[in-house]
Design a protein around this motif. Structure first.
Motif, PDB file in Angstrom:
ATOM      1  N   THR A  19       0.817  -1.207   0.000  1.00  0.00           N
ATOM      2  CA  THR A  19       0.000   0.000   0.000  1.00  0.00           C
ATOM      3  C   THR A  19       0.851   1.257   0.000  1.00  0.00           C
ATOM      4  N   SER A  79      -5.139   2.172   2.747  1.00  0.00           N
ATOM      5  CA  SER A  79      -5.486   2.576   1.386  1.00  0.00           C
ATOM      6  C   SER A  79      -5.978   4.022   1.365  1.00  0.00           C
ATOM      7  N   ILE A  80      -6.833   4.358   2.309  1.00  0.00           N
ATOM      8  CA  ILE A  80      -7.351   5.724   2.407  1.00  0.00           C
ATOM      9  C   ILE A  80      -6.210   6.685   2.716  1.00  0.00           C
ATOM     10  N   LYS A  81      -5.341   6.275   3.612  1.00  0.00           N
ATOM     11  CA  LYS A  81      -4.203   7.118   3.990  1.00  0.00           C
ATOM     12  C   LYS A  81      -3.321   7.405   2.778  1.00  0.00           C
ATOM     13  N   ALA A  82      -3.077   6.399   1.953  1.00  0.00           N
ATOM     14  CA  ALA A  82      -2.269   6.589   0.749  1.00  0.00           C
ATOM     15  C   ALA A  82      -2.948   7.554  -0.221  1.00  0.00           C
ATOM     16  N   GLU A  83      -4.271   7.444  -0.350  1.00  0.00           N
ATOM     17  CA  GLU A  83      -5.015   8.371  -1.210  1.00  0.00           C
ATOM     18  C   GLU A  83      -4.917   9.796  -0.692  1.00  0.00           C
ATOM     19  N   ILE A  84      -5.016   9.949   0.618  1.00  0.00           N
ATOM     20  CA  ILE A  84      -4.927  11.280   1.229  1.00  0.00           C
ATOM     21  C   ILE A  84      -3.548  11.886   0.972  1.00  0.00           C
ATOM     22  N   GLU A  86      -1.505  11.266  -1.518  1.00  0.00           N
ATOM     23  CA  GLU A  86      -1.410  11.639  -2.934  1.00  0.00           C
ATOM     24  C   GLU A  86      -2.214  12.911  -3.228  1.00  0.00           C
ATOM     25  N   ALA A  87      -3.450  12.950  -2.774  1.00  0.00           N
ATOM     26  CA  ALA A  87      -4.301  14.118  -3.046  1.00  0.00           C
ATOM     27  C   ALA A  87      -3.775  15.371  -2.345  1.00  0.00           C
ATOM     28  N   LEU A 143     -14.137   0.157   2.806  1.00  0.00           N
ATOM     29  CA  LEU A 143     -14.186   1.288   1.883  1.00  0.00           C
ATOM     30  C   LEU A 143     -15.626   1.557   1.455  1.00  0.00           C
TER      31      LEU A 143
END
Length: 155
Positions: A19, A79-84, A86-87, A143
């Protein structure tokens, strides 16, 4: 420690590495070996080596403290942390945004040093809030179970 617990922890670490896109050949190889172990003594020896190796990795996401959350919830949160991350990095680097985003006063105030610092702060804050929601049973840890915002379009 029994072999199933060791292998479960190794699988959690493998999921985190995937992740967070962590590339460490030595650690990855040792984790693979632990997952394949049939003998508890051998698994314990590998686990001791893994723990020692993780202590030498700067800014390692693998700490001695382990989460008591189920693996599925940990994976969803990672997964959410990785998206945060990146964004938040994209947001921080957009236009003049980096020149107006300031740290909370309790953190010393001032501007963030770089996009990484800002993104890490946002990801950790979101992770903490998700954990609180999961513990309060207002989020089921998936999710699909995340709350959605309904957007209404006025005509």
């Amino acid at each position: 420690m029994e072999i199933k617990k060791i292998q479960s922890r190794a699988k959690q670490m493998q999921a985190t590495m995937k992740t967070d896109k962590i590339e460490n050949v030595a650690l990855s190889s040792m984790l693979d070996m632990v997952v394949k172990c049939k003998d508890e003594s051998q698994a314990q020896n590998f686990w001791a080596s893994i723990r020692a190796l993780c202590k030498t990795i700067p800014n390692s996401p693998f700490t001695v403290n382990r989460s008591n959350l189920p693996l599925e919830v940990q994976e969803a949160m990672a997964s959410i942390k990785a998206e945060i991350v990146e964004a938040s990095t994209i947001f921080y680097n957009t236009g003049n945004i980096s020149r107006v985003l300031t740290k909370h006063g309790k953190s010393g105030g001032g501007l963030f040093a770089n996009a990484e610092e800002y993104a890490t702060m946002m990801a950790n804050m979101t992770y903490g809030k998700l954990r609180q929601q999961y513990n309060a049973k207002t989020w089921n840890g998936t999710l699909a179970g995340l709350p959605t915002v309904e957007v209404t379009v006025e005509e």
